[in-house]
Design an enzyme around this catalytic site. Structure first.
Site, PDB file in Angstrom:
ATOM      1  N   SER A  22      37.817   1.184  61.376  1.00  0.00           N
ATOM      2  CA  SER A  22      39.014   0.490  60.874  1.00  0.00           C
ATOM      3  C   SER A  22      39.172  -0.893  61.478  1.00  0.00           C
ATOM      4  O   SER A  22      39.599  -1.834  60.793  1.00  0.00           O
ATOM      5  CB  SER A  22      40.268   1.307  61.194  1.00  0.00           C
ATOM      6  OG  SER A  22      40.226   2.526  60.528  1.00  0.00           O
ATOM      7  N   THR A  61      45.639   7.687  64.927  1.00  0.00           N
ATOM      8  CA  THR A  61      44.569   8.592  64.567  1.00  0.00           C
ATOM      9  C   THR A  61      44.595   9.805  65.484  1.00  0.00           C
ATOM     10  O   THR A  61      45.554  10.005  66.234  1.00  0.00           O
ATOM     11  CB  THR A  61      43.215   7.830  64.522  1.00  0.00           C
ATOM     12  OG1 THR A  61      42.219   8.696  64.018  1.00  0.00           O
ATOM     13  CG2 THR A  61      42.794   7.274  65.871  1.00  0.00           C
ATOM     14  N   LYS A  67      48.606  12.351  65.252  1.00  0.00           N
ATOM     15  CA  LYS A  67      49.250  12.113  63.961  1.00  0.00           C
ATOM     16  C   LYS A  67      50.504  12.975  63.757  1.00  0.00           C
ATOM     17  O   LYS A  67      51.382  12.625  62.988  1.00  0.00           O
ATOM     18  CB  LYS A  67      48.273  12.422  62.813  1.00  0.00           C
ATOM     19  CG  LYS A  67      47.120  11.439  62.695  1.00  0.00           C
ATOM     20  CD  LYS A  67      46.281  11.806  61.477  1.00  0.00           C
ATOM     21  CE  LYS A  67      45.069  10.920  61.366  1.00  0.00           C
ATOM     22  NZ  LYS A  67      44.350  11.106  60.104  1.00  0.00           N
ATOM     23  N   ASN A  92      49.927   8.630  59.718  1.00  0.00           N
ATOM     24  CA  ASN A  92      48.783   7.847  60.198  1.00  0.00           C
ATOM     25  C   ASN A  92      49.056   6.340  60.139  1.00  0.00           C
ATOM     26  O   ASN A  92      48.252   5.547  60.627  1.00  0.00           O
ATOM     27  CB  ASN A  92      47.509   8.171  59.393  1.00  0.00           C
ATOM     28  CG  ASN A  92      47.523   7.549  58.012  1.00  0.00           C
ATOM     29  OD1 ASN A  92      48.565   7.471  57.367  1.00  0.00           O
ATOM     30  ND2 ASN A  92      46.371   7.097  57.566  1.00  0.00           N
ATOM     31  N   GLY A 132      32.874  10.046  51.018  1.00  0.00           N
ATOM     32  CA  GLY A 132      34.034   9.878  51.895  1.00  0.00           C
ATOM     33  C   GLY A 132      34.438   8.425  52.090  1.00  0.00           C
ATOM     34  O   GLY A 132      35.530   8.140  52.599  1.00  0.00           O
TER      35      GLY A 132
END
Ligand code: ATR
Length: 291
Positions: A21, A66, A70, A91, A250
């Site tokens: 991320s 994360t 959460k 999240n 994914g």
């Protein structure tokens, strides 16, 4: 350049060393010429409340939370979005005037990626989900809120599938049926489903040869999706592709959960295709196994 005007976004969790991320968001902000910076901060659960108190006093406008926090973070927020409350985990957080507002973009990210990439209308489809953990909760709650025709939840531990199905049927939409993984009934229900989704971690590195379902049960009319993105092509997806199924990796969920978070923080539409290109580049750079 980072200066006092820079709007900061923190990624909180532990450990964070494998996070994609940070690079995805920072490259995206840079490309868009936006004075934002996404900062990974490793914090263990016991330090979360202190870190949040500090963050509220600084120039942070948002957060990603994360694993493993959460769920526990919910007690530390000022407001929680309705779907995130039903999912029971957060999240993404937007910070407005020192107030923390929680969202969940995991389920939305997955569902949006199916809608955008595979042109799927959830309200006209039957889904078969492997697993009944946190990721399944977010995805199944979101599918139910999109009026999915039917959602089968097949899990190794039947009781977890049963509890989750009951909760979704009561709180969101009466469309879930629990199944015991690989039972006769589950096999029949898979044959009546259009989309198979793996929400277990089976198939993820280093456990790449595992899969939650007997691969002989795949048929070419199924759309097969995996939330695992490392490797991008899991054992399940490889087998599905060989059978002639349409597959959904994914990466779709990962990029779209980030895109939805970007929209929550900035209020502008996310450049989803550009974000996807950044993630694909990171995967090549980091020499992830792409099978
Ligand atoms: P997450 O938050 O990533 O969804 P989780 O909440 O720990 O993770 O859920 C993991 C899911 O994968 C569960 O549904 C788990 O099944 P159980 O409820 O029976 O534990 C499923 N899972 C994990 N290992 C598995 C295995 N070896 N075979 C089948 N299912 C498995």
């Amino acid at each position: 350049m980072i200066n006092t005007e820079t709007k900061l976004i923190a990624l909180l969790g532990y450990p964070l060393e494998h996070s994609f991320s940070t690079q995805m968001h920072n490259e995206n902000f840079k490309k868009l010429g936006m004075n934002y910076y996404y900062l990974p901060i490793e914090v263990k659960s016991e330090g979360l409340a202190d870190v949040l108190t500090g963050i509220k006093r600084m120039n942070f406008v948002g957060l990603n939370i994360t694993k493993p926090d959460k769920v526990v973070v919910m007690d530390l927020l000022d407001e929680i979005d309705t779907l995130a409350s039903k999912i029971g985990s957060v999240n993404t957080v937007k910070i407005i005037n020192g107030k923390l507002i929680g969202y969940n973009t995991d389920g939305e990210g997955f569902v949006r990626s199916l809608e955008l990439d595979k042109k799927i209308d959830c309200s006209k489809n039957t889904f078969f989900i492997l697993g009944a953990g946190g990721a399944c909760r977010a995805i199944a709650m979101t599918l139910a809120s999109r009026n999915a025709e039917k959602i089968y939840i097949a899990n190794r531990t039947f009781a977890s599938a049963e509890i989750l199905s009951k909760e979704i049927n009561e709180k969101v939409n009466d469309c879930c049926e629990p199944l015991e993984l690989n039972s006769e009934k589950a096999i029949q229900c898979l044959n009546n489903s259009a989309i198979l989704i793996n929400t277990t971690s089976l198939g993820m590195l280093p456990d790449i040869d595992s899969c939650a379902i007997d691969l002989n049960l795949l048929r070419k009319e199924l759309i097969v999706a995996d939330i695992v993105y490392n490797p991008v092509k899991t054992k399940l997806l490889s087998a599905a592709e060989e059978k002639g199924c349409i597959i959904h990796t994914g990466i779709g969920m990962f990029v779209n959960q980030g895109a939805k978070a970007f929209e929550i923080w900035t209020g502008i539409d996310a450049p989803v295709n550009e974000m996807k290109a950044i993630v694909e580049k990171i995967i090549v750079e980091r020499k992830q196994v792409i099978r």
